[in-house]
Design a protein around this motif. Structure first.
Motif, PDB file in Angstrom:
ATOM      1  N   TYR A  95       6.537   0.144   8.917  1.00  0.00           N
ATOM      2  CA  TYR A  95       5.414   0.776   9.614  1.00  0.00           C
ATOM      3  C   TYR A  95       4.087   0.554   8.894  1.00  0.00           C
ATOM      4  O   TYR A  95       3.034   0.925   9.417  1.00  0.00           O
ATOM      5  CB  TYR A  95       5.680   2.278   9.766  1.00  0.00           C
ATOM      6  CG  TYR A  95       6.850   2.580  10.660  1.00  0.00           C
ATOM      7  CD1 TYR A  95       6.688   2.687  12.038  1.00  0.00           C
ATOM      8  CD2 TYR A  95       8.131   2.733  10.140  1.00  0.00           C
ATOM      9  CE1 TYR A  95       7.765   2.959  12.872  1.00  0.00           C
ATOM     10  CE2 TYR A  95       9.211   3.010  10.955  1.00  0.00           C
ATOM     11  CZ  TYR A  95       9.024   3.114  12.319  1.00  0.00           C
ATOM     12  OH  TYR A  95      10.093   3.370  13.139  1.00  0.00           O
ATOM     13  N   PHE A  96       4.127  -0.035   7.712  1.00  0.00           N
ATOM     14  CA  PHE A  96       2.902  -0.304   6.968  1.00  0.00           C
ATOM     15  C   PHE A  96       2.357  -1.711   7.214  1.00  0.00           C
ATOM     16  O   PHE A  96       1.252  -2.026   6.790  1.00  0.00           O
ATOM     17  CB  PHE A  96       3.138  -0.122   5.465  1.00  0.00           C
ATOM     18  CG  PHE A  96       3.294   1.311   5.051  1.00  0.00           C
ATOM     19  CD1 PHE A  96       2.666   2.320   5.752  1.00  0.00           C
ATOM     20  CD2 PHE A  96       4.066   1.652   3.954  1.00  0.00           C
ATOM     21  CE1 PHE A  96       2.808   3.653   5.386  1.00  0.00           C
ATOM     22  CE2 PHE A  96       4.221   2.980   3.579  1.00  0.00           C
ATOM     23  CZ  PHE A  96       3.581   3.975   4.289  1.00  0.00           C
ATOM     24  N   ARG A 107       5.148   8.452   5.474  1.00  0.00           N
ATOM     25  CA  ARG A 107       6.057   8.776   4.369  1.00  0.00           C
ATOM     26  C   ARG A 107       6.728  10.125   4.547  1.00  0.00           C
ATOM     27  O   ARG A 107       7.748  10.405   3.910  1.00  0.00           O
ATOM     28  CB  ARG A 107       5.302   8.732   3.038  1.00  0.00           C
ATOM     29  CG  ARG A 107       4.849   7.328   2.654  1.00  0.00           C
ATOM     30  CD  ARG A 107       4.373   7.250   1.221  1.00  0.00           C
ATOM     31  NE  ARG A 107       3.884   5.914   0.883  1.00  0.00           N
ATOM     32  CZ  ARG A 107       4.662   4.884   0.587  1.00  0.00           C
ATOM     33  NH1 ARG A 107       5.981   5.031   0.579  1.00  0.00           N
ATOM     34  NH2 ARG A 107       4.133   3.700   0.297  1.00  0.00           N
ATOM     35  N   GLU A 129       8.411   1.208   5.102  1.00  0.00           N
ATOM     36  CA  GLU A 129       7.873  -0.131   4.867  1.00  0.00           C
ATOM     37  C   GLU A 129       7.516  -0.889   6.142  1.00  0.00           C
ATOM     38  O   GLU A 129       6.431  -1.473   6.234  1.00  0.00           O
ATOM     39  CB  GLU A 129       8.840  -0.944   4.010  1.00  0.00           C
ATOM     40  CG  GLU A 129       9.096  -0.346   2.629  1.00  0.00           C
ATOM     41  CD  GLU A 129       7.817  -0.116   1.850  1.00  0.00           C
ATOM     42  OE1 GLU A 129       6.878  -0.944   1.968  1.00  0.00           O
ATOM     43  OE2 GLU A 129       7.734   0.887   1.129  1.00  0.00           O
ATOM     44  N   ALA A 144      -1.625  -2.621   7.313  1.00  0.00           N
ATOM     45  CA  ALA A 144      -2.055  -3.509   6.225  1.00  0.00           C
ATOM     46  C   ALA A 144      -2.820  -4.703   6.775  1.00  0.00           C
ATOM     47  O   ALA A 144      -3.838  -5.126   6.202  1.00  0.00           O
ATOM     48  CB  ALA A 144      -0.846  -3.978   5.419  1.00  0.00           C
ATOM     49  N   HIS A 168      -2.640   8.071   7.894  1.00  0.00           N
ATOM     50  CA  HIS A 168      -1.472   7.337   8.391  1.00  0.00           C
ATOM     51  C   HIS A 168      -0.383   7.157   7.338  1.00  0.00           C
ATOM     52  O   HIS A 168       0.797   7.455   7.615  1.00  0.00           O
ATOM     53  CB  HIS A 168      -1.916   5.979   8.947  1.00  0.00           C
ATOM     54  CG  HIS A 168      -0.814   5.209   9.596  1.00  0.00           C
ATOM     55  ND1 HIS A 168      -0.073   4.263   8.907  1.00  0.00           N
ATOM     56  CD2 HIS A 168      -0.316   5.230  10.860  1.00  0.00           C
ATOM     57  CE1 HIS A 168       0.821   3.731   9.724  1.00  0.00           C
ATOM     58  NE2 HIS A 168       0.693   4.296  10.911  1.00  0.00           N
ATOM     59  N   PRO A 169      -0.686   6.691   6.119  1.00  0.00           N
ATOM     60  CA  PRO A 169       0.378   6.528   5.109  1.00  0.00           C
ATOM     61  C   PRO A 169       1.096   7.830   4.779  1.00  0.00           C
ATOM     62  O   PRO A 169       2.331   7.839   4.612  1.00  0.00           O
ATOM     63  CB  PRO A 169      -0.373   5.988   3.882  1.00  0.00           C
ATOM     64  CG  PRO A 169      -1.596   5.356   4.431  1.00  0.00           C
ATOM     65  CD  PRO A 169      -1.984   6.197   5.609  1.00  0.00           C
TER      66      PRO A 169
END
Length: 308
Positions: A195-196, A186, A193, A200, A181-182
């Motif tokens: 979308y994290f 990116r 940011e 998280a 996902h990350p």
């Protein structure tokens, strides 16, 4: 916010660049390949032993099978990509292959947490309620709980996947070692940011929710050990819980470590632990390889519940 270096378009695939800075790519690829083969072998042995032996068709072993399936699924998505990049030098992966691998990888990541929680709950009930354990924890209820954990994780990871799939992508580059996902966020033409935040929050659940529950469960089990007067029952309890503790510690200790190690080491340790530490599987292995039938010693009350 679009990336200034790229124009927004639909990409057909991605290039994995996370290993570009390494010099000994072949060596790392070979180590990952060997580890992956051992993972398949260990979990495959566990599955074959449990599925072919009707005496092991019990809740505890159903949960071990569930963990083995998750381990194979979890590591296959990332290790095959890394092996392809490092050994075959195939750095490109199609868009739909990348996003499907992302889905399966995070599905395994969340599901393995659920599996460890179910195993801790199973041992807690077996030791705290030994006389009622078999009436409470049945095969059908175990399958139902496993189904619910998979349903929950599929829903959660499905939402994350849909979000990633609907983003505009402007650079066909994954600056990580496999699709997750990350890395996909990116690569999108957006400010990553926001979308994290959801991932998280979801990532905090295993550490802040499930992990404390599991630790408390084993604290109760440790207290129960001190109350036993029968040395054989105490030893049996310690042995059956030690398997779970080793797997648990290996998973959470590696969870925040290097991503490659975190993806491979727990899945490698799990089948090894359950082959060595679980009496019935150990006896079955001895019978298969030594052609020698070993008659198990059955304990009553707590011991019967523990070995179920």
């Amino acid at each position: 916010m679009a990336n200034e270096n790229y124009t927004v378009n639909n990409v057909d695939g991605f290039i994995i660049t996370g290993f570009d800075h390494l010099q000994n790519k072949k060596l790392l690829g070979f180590l990952i390949l060997i580890t992956y083969m051992l993972i398949l072998l260990g979990n495959g042995i566990n599955l074959c032993i449990i599925l072919t032996d009707r005496h092991l068709h019990k809740p505890m072993y159903i949960l071990i099978c569930n963990l083995a399936v998750i381990d194979i699924m979890y590591t296959s998505t990332c290790s095959t990509t890394m092996i392809s990049v490092l050994l075959a030098e195939i750095k490109t992966v199609s868009y739909y292959s990348c996003i499907s691998r992302m889905f399966i990888y995070h599905l395994g990541d969340f599901t393995v947490c659920m599996a460890l929680t179910l195993m801790a709950l199973d041992r807690l009930l077996a030791i705290r309620l030994p006389l009622r354990y078999h009436s409470i924890v049945t095969n059908s209820r175990t399958f139902l709980l496993i189904f619910l954990t998979w349903l929950i994780t599929i829903t959660i990871v499905g939402v994350l996947t849909l979000v990633a799939d609907n983003l505009p992508y402007c650079q066909p580059v994954i600056r990580y070692v496999f699709c997750d996902h990350p890395s996909m966020i990116r690569a999108a033409c957006v400010n990553p940011e926001p979308y994290f935040f959801l991932p998280a929050m979801l990532a905090l659940w295993p550490m802040c929710g499930q992990f404390p529950f599991i630790i408390c469960s084993y604290a109760v089990l440790a207290y129960s050990v001190t109350k036993l007067s029968n040395n054989s029952s105490r030893k049996q309890m310690i042995n059956t819980c030690l398997s779970h503790l080793i797997v648990l510690i290996s998973f959470f200790a590696q969870r925040n470590g290097i991503l490659i190690v975190a993806s491979l080491v727990p899945a490698l340790i799990n089948p090894t632990v359950y082959c060595i530490r679980t009496k019935e599987i150990r006896k079955r292995l001895a019978y298969i390889f030594l052609h020698k039938k070993i008659v198990p010693n059955h304990l009553k009350s707590i011991s019967i519940a523990i070995s179920s």
